[in-house]
Motif scaffolding. Structure first.
Motif, PDB file in Angstrom:
ATOM      1  N   GLY A 162       0.800  -1.231   0.000  1.00 28.26           N
ATOM      2  CA  GLY A 162       0.000   0.000   0.000  1.00 28.26           C
ATOM      3  C   GLY A 162       0.824   1.267   0.000  1.00 28.26           C
ATOM      4  N   GLY A 163       2.149   1.149   0.177  1.00 27.90           N
ATOM      5  CA  GLY A 163       2.990   2.342   0.245  1.00 27.90           C
ATOM      6  C   GLY A 163       2.973   3.157  -1.032  1.00 27.90           C
ATOM      7  N   GLY A 164       2.947   2.476  -2.177  1.00 32.39           N
ATOM      8  CA  GLY A 164       2.910   3.184  -3.454  1.00 32.39           C
ATOM      9  C   GLY A 164       1.616   3.947  -3.645  1.00 32.39           C
ATOM     10  N   TYR A 165       0.514   3.323  -3.247  1.00 30.87           N
ATOM     11  CA  TYR A 165      -0.782   4.010  -3.329  1.00 30.87           C
ATOM     12  C   TYR A 165      -0.794   5.235  -2.420  1.00 30.87           C
ATOM     13  N   TYR A 167       1.728   7.034  -1.469  1.00 33.23           N
ATOM     14  CA  TYR A 167       2.595   8.050  -2.079  1.00 33.23           C
ATOM     15  C   TYR A 167       1.847   8.836  -3.153  1.00 33.23           C
ATOM     16  N   CYS A 168       0.930   8.168  -3.849  1.00 35.58           N
ATOM     17  CA  CYS A 168       0.178   8.813  -4.929  1.00 35.58           C
ATOM     18  C   CYS A 168      -1.137   9.422  -4.450  1.00 35.58           C
ATOM     19  N   GLY A 169      -1.370   9.381  -3.146  1.00 31.45           N
ATOM     20  CA  GLY A 169      -2.577  10.005  -2.614  1.00 31.45           C
ATOM     21  C   GLY A 169      -3.822   9.151  -2.706  1.00 31.45           C
ATOM     22  N   ARG A 170      -3.670   7.874  -3.011  1.00 27.55           N
ATOM     23  CA  ARG A 170      -4.830   6.982  -3.094  1.00 27.55           C
ATOM     24  C   ARG A 170      -4.958   6.235  -1.765  1.00 27.55           C
ATOM     25  N   PHE A 171      -5.488   6.934  -0.762  1.00 27.84           N
ATOM     26  CA  PHE A 171      -5.457   6.453   0.613  1.00 27.84           C
ATOM     27  C   PHE A 171      -6.342   5.221   0.824  1.00 27.84           C
ATOM     28  N   ARG A 172      -7.495   5.201   0.188  1.00 27.49           N
ATOM     29  CA  ARG A 172      -8.384   4.046   0.345  1.00 27.49           C
ATOM     30  C   ARG A 172      -7.735   2.792  -0.231  1.00 27.49           C
ATOM     31  N   ASP A 173      -7.140   2.915  -1.428  1.00 33.21           N
ATOM     32  CA  ASP A 173      -6.456   1.770  -2.033  1.00 33.21           C
ATOM     33  C   ASP A 173      -5.261   1.344  -1.190  1.00 33.21           C
ATOM     34  N   ALA A 174      -4.582   2.325  -0.598  1.00 29.59           N
ATOM     35  CA  ALA A 174      -3.436   2.002   0.254  1.00 29.59           C
ATOM     36  C   ALA A 174      -3.878   1.179   1.457  1.00 29.59           C
ATOM     37  N   GLY A 175      -4.969   1.619   2.114  1.00 31.09           N
ATOM     38  CA  GLY A 175      -5.469   0.886   3.275  1.00 31.09           C
ATOM     39  C   GLY A 175      -5.935  -0.512   2.912  1.00 31.09           C
ATOM     40  N   MET A 176      -6.620  -0.634   1.778  1.00 33.68           N
ATOM     41  CA  MET A 176      -7.104  -1.938   1.342  1.00 33.68           C
ATOM     42  C   MET A 176      -5.950  -2.883   1.029  1.00 33.68           C
ATOM     43  N   ALA A 177      -4.934  -2.365   0.320  1.00 34.51           N
ATOM     44  CA  ALA A 177      -3.785  -3.199  -0.036  1.00 34.51           C
ATOM     45  C   ALA A 177      -3.056  -3.663   1.223  1.00 34.51           C
ATOM     46  N   PHE A 178      -2.861  -2.768   2.169  1.00 36.52           N
ATOM     47  CA  PHE A 178      -2.179  -3.135   3.414  1.00 36.52           C
ATOM     48  C   PHE A 178      -2.977  -4.175   4.191  1.00 36.52           C
ATOM     49  N   ILE A 215       2.468  -3.902  -5.732  1.00 38.46           N
ATOM     50  CA  ILE A 215       3.641  -3.187  -6.254  1.00 38.46           C
ATOM     51  C   ILE A 215       3.352  -2.628  -7.644  1.00 38.46           C
ATOM     52  N   TYR A 216       2.781  -3.478  -8.499  1.00 39.70           N
ATOM     53  CA  TYR A 216       2.442  -3.028  -9.859  1.00 39.70           C
ATOM     54  C   TYR A 216       1.421  -1.892  -9.807  1.00 39.70           C
ATOM     55  N   GLY A 217       0.428  -2.022  -8.914  1.00 40.65           N
ATOM     56  CA  GLY A 217      -0.590  -0.987  -8.793  1.00 40.65           C
ATOM     57  C   GLY A 217      -0.005   0.334  -8.337  1.00 40.65           C
ATOM     58  N   GLY A 218       0.991   0.276  -7.436  1.00 40.77           N
ATOM     59  CA  GLY A 218       1.628   1.505  -6.984  1.00 40.77           C
ATOM     60  C   GLY A 218       2.354   2.208  -8.112  1.00 40.77           C
ATOM     61  N   ILE A 219       3.093   1.435  -8.914  1.00 39.33           N
ATOM     62  CA  ILE A 219       3.817   2.009 -10.057  1.00 39.33           C
ATOM     63  C   ILE A 219       2.828   2.569 -11.073  1.00 39.33           C
TER      64      ILE A 219
END
Length: 263
Positions: A162-165, A167-178, A215-219
């Motif tokens: 979720g770190g990549g998300y 970094y890009c400001g996609r907080f909901r996706d970051a929380g879900m990925a984590f 990882i791919y989603g973050g990039i």
């Protein structure tokens, strides 16, 4: 099918082929087909006017309408080819400036900055004022200030799910990925700890897939962020400087200029 109003120009050409208003009739017949999104038919009519009536006003307007048809039909390369011809002699400087400015916008649409700068810079000094070329080139020089995200850093931060998300400001996706990666990792660990190897292996494989996807989603998020920032930048330029809202209509005895405004 064409309405009676749109069909009248063709009837006029059929019954009065030698009338001096034939190019006008053909032009409006092509315009009718353009409105109906019959771009191929419209281009055919515009080409007839251009080829048969040389550098007359209706011939030139037909050429630029053909460009609009080609762009609407997603045939940008043919539109560029036609504009490149219009931007060269024997056409007068006003036609060349108009074609060069339109070329510049098409190249910007293709994100070919070098070709866009070259086209805008080739506009005459008088045309530069008409088509806001100096302002456009100034804004292109400011493209370096567009906020961007590094795909490399996004991938690096994604080592933590979720770190990549984030970094890009996609907080909901970051929380879900984590959350998902943590749950799968914990479940796989618990299965192996209890010697349930088959379940642990299955959960581990699924977890690795989710981890790689994170990882791919973050990039990918960084690239989408950059593309979105560029799109907003160019849309802002178009709203300020592009002449898309200005329509030049030809009428007997002169021109009719109209414009549209969004509000």
């Amino acid at each position: 099918t064409l309405s009676l109003h749109d069909a009248l120009p063709i009837c006029f050409v059929f019954f009065f082929p030698k009338d001096h208003r034939v190019p006008e009739a053909l032009f409006y017949a092509g315009t009718a087909r353009f409105r109906q999104r019959r771009y191929s038919d419209a281009i055919t009519l515009f080409q007839v006017v251009e080829e048969k009536y040389g550098t007359s006003d209706f011939a030139m307007e037909s050429a630029f309408m053909a460009v609009r048809c080609l762009v609407a039909a997603d045939d940008t390369e043919s539109a560029i080819e036609l504009l490149s011809r219009l931007s060269s002699p024997p056409f007068d400087h006003e036609i060349r400036d108009r074609a060069l400015a339109r070329l510049g916008w098409l190249y910007l649409q293709k994100r070919d900055m070098h070709a866009a700068r070259k086209s805008f810079s080739a506009v005459s000094d008088k045309g530069k004022e008409t088509y806001h070329v100096r302002e456009i080139l100034g804004e292109l020089d400011g493209m370096k200030t567009i906020p961007r995200k590094s795909p490399f850093l996004a991938g690096l931060f994604s080592v933590i799910p979720g770190g990549g998300y984030l970094y890009c400001g996609r907080f909901r996706d970051a929380g879900m990925a984590f959350f998902l990666n943590s749950i799968l990792a914990a479940a796989a660990y618990e299965s192996f700890d209890k010697r349930i190897y088959a379940l642990g292996g299955m959960l581990g494989a699924v977890g690795i897939g989710f981890y790689g996807g994170s990882i791919y989603g973050g990039i990918s998020s960084a690239r989408k962020y950059n593309a979105g920032a560029e799109e907003r930048f160019f849309n802002g330029m178009k709203q300020r400087y592009a002449p898309s809202g200005l329509a030049l209509g030809l009428h007997r005895g002169g021109f009719l200029v109209s414009f549209s405004m969004k509000f």
